[in-house]
Design an enzyme around this catalytic site. Structure first.
Site, PDB file in Angstrom:
ATOM      1  CE1 TYR A 135      17.248   0.881 -25.857  1.00 24.17           C
ATOM      2  CE2 TYR A 135      15.641   1.338 -26.678  1.00 24.17           C
ATOM      3  CZ  TYR A 135      16.339   0.989 -26.906  1.00 24.17           C
ATOM      4  OH  TYR A 135      16.785   0.758 -28.057  1.00 24.17           O
ATOM      5  CG  ASN A 203      11.075   4.805 -21.851  1.00 25.53           C
ATOM      6  OD1 ASN A 203      10.203   5.836 -22.384  1.00 25.53           O
ATOM      7  ND2 ASN A 203      11.427   3.349 -22.136  1.00 25.53           N
ATOM      8  CB  SER A 243      12.368   0.403 -18.117  1.00 25.27           C
ATOM      9  OG  SER A 243      12.126  -1.036 -18.538  1.00 25.27           O
ATOM     10  CB  SER A 281       8.548  -3.476 -18.077  1.00 27.87           C
ATOM     11  OG  SER A 281       8.284  -2.589 -17.720  1.00 27.87           O
ATOM     12  N   GLY A 282      11.417  -2.957 -16.713  1.00 30.69           N
ATOM     13  CA  GLY A 282      12.114  -3.143 -15.880  1.00 30.69           C
ATOM     14  C   GLY A 282      11.181  -2.359 -15.563  1.00 30.69           C
TER      15      GLY A 282
END
Length: 376
Positions: A135, A203, A243, A281-282
């Site tokens: 993101y 990120n 992420s 978080s991804g």
């Protein structure tokens, strides 16, 4: 572009490949398209724009011949399309693209179109591209949908071997890592003659948890020393947000279950940097091997139903490769931070670069200072 080793600093014990990049695996190519335009207050659809797309081409014949692959999700508040087929078949069948969260759809469709353009219109064929995201809405007009199909096609066209652009480039353009400017980074390791490379789109992370080679850099460079991209209230609200995507490539002949195990180890490299796979978080990882590429291509071309032979390393050899994945991931994140430059995004939000001079001073105080023998 400055990299971590350009500062005379090292991380881990294994040697890097010639480019210290994912492209050290023969046949792997990387292309980026970076979109930066406008400044000032956010006007959705107009900007400011701070985004892009990154493409990894695993090998020249990927459209016709799969590679063995595996994947792992540390925390699933993110997206990487195509993983169900990777899990089911243990195969990667397309190039890989990484972009921002709201551009996954357009990039995926563009990859399908690029694949179909190489085939006869009379042939019925399916494509399940692998497209991942993080993101960038803190700096970018993410709802303006500025990434277009043409940008994906351009990234494919410029994809090359050799050195890889890092920092504020491609899908990493608008990313923030440990509250410093983050983005794209890559690194590699040589392990018992094999190569393991990592490419990250970083990120994620809180400032106080940033750790480099065991040194608490984030605590030394607190928000009072180097301002965060977020004000204090927003930094608390964002705690754990963000992420990271990690793509691992190797020329070691590994089968899908071994590549799944390799992908898992990317999480340990992130942990060594101070990432936790937090709730929001991804953190999604994919690993592929070029080690059986020729065999798989020959089998696919012949279309036979007969059994055929592939090679694999014994499981006992995996432990050393795990360290290759850990160290390559760790240094790829370092390279993303070091290569990134301060960026002012929408509404004047500023993501400051990790300062090189201050970092070297901190690392030196902790006994991890520059070495004259470091190969850049």
């Amino acid at each position: 572009m400055t990299r971590y080793r350009d500062l005379g600093l090292t991380i881990g014990q294994l040697p890097p490949g010639p480019n210290n990049a994912i492209t050290d695996i023969a046949g792997v190519r990387v292309g980026t398209v970076t979109l930066i335009d406008g400044e000032g207050p956010l006007v959705v659809g107009h900007g400011p724009i701070r985004t892009g797309v990154t493409v990894i081409v695993p090998h020249e014949a990927i459209g016709d011949s799969p590679l063995f692959a595996g994947c792992h999700t540390l925390n699933g508040n993110g997206e990487m399309t195509g993983l169900e087929w990777v899990r089911e078949a243990g195969q990667l069948t397309t190039p890989i693209a990484i972009t921002n969260t709201h551009s996954v759809g357009i990039v995926r469709d563009a990859l399908v179109a690029a694949d179909m353009a190489t085939r006869s219109a009379s042939v019925s064929y399916w494509s399940l591209p692998v497209v991942a995201e993080t993101y960038d809405g803190g700096l970018n007009d993410i709802n303006g949908m500025h990434v277009a199909a043409a940008h994906l096609h351009q990234a494919l066209a410029v994809a090359s071997s050799g050195p890889v652009p890092e920092g504020n480039v491609g899908g990493g353009t608008g990313m923030v890592c440990h509250e410093f400017k983050g983005g794209t980074g890559t690194a590699s390791r040589i392990v018992n003659g094999w190569r393991v490379g990592a490419l990250v789109q970083a990120n994620y992370g809180d400032r106080e948890h940033l750790t480099i080679d065991g040194v608490p850099v984030g605590r030394e460079l607190s928000r009072t020393v180097i301002p965060s991209a977020w004000d204090e209230e927003e930094a608390v609200a964002r705690r754990g947000a963000g992420s990271i995507i990690v793509i691992l490539a190797t020329d070691a002949p590994l089968l899908p279950h071994q590549l799944t195990r390799l992908a898992q180890r990317a999480g340990l490299g992130i942990a060594r940097m101070g990432g936790s796979g937090a709730h929001s978080s991804g953190d999604i990882f994919l690993a592929f091997s070029t080690g059986n590429a020729e065999v798989l291509q020959s089998y696919k071309a012949e279309g036979a139903n007969d059994a055929f032979s592939v090679t694999m390393l014994p499981d006992a050899a995996m432990s050393d490769l795990f360290w290759g994945a850990i160290e390559a991931t760790e240094e790829a994140i370092c390279n993303a931070l070091i290569a990134a430059q301060t960026m002012i995004g929408r509404d004047g939000i500023t993501a400051h670069a990790l300062p090189h001079v201050a970092l070297v001073e901190i690392m030196t105080r902790y006994g991890r200072g520059p070495r004259a023998d470091v190969r850049t």
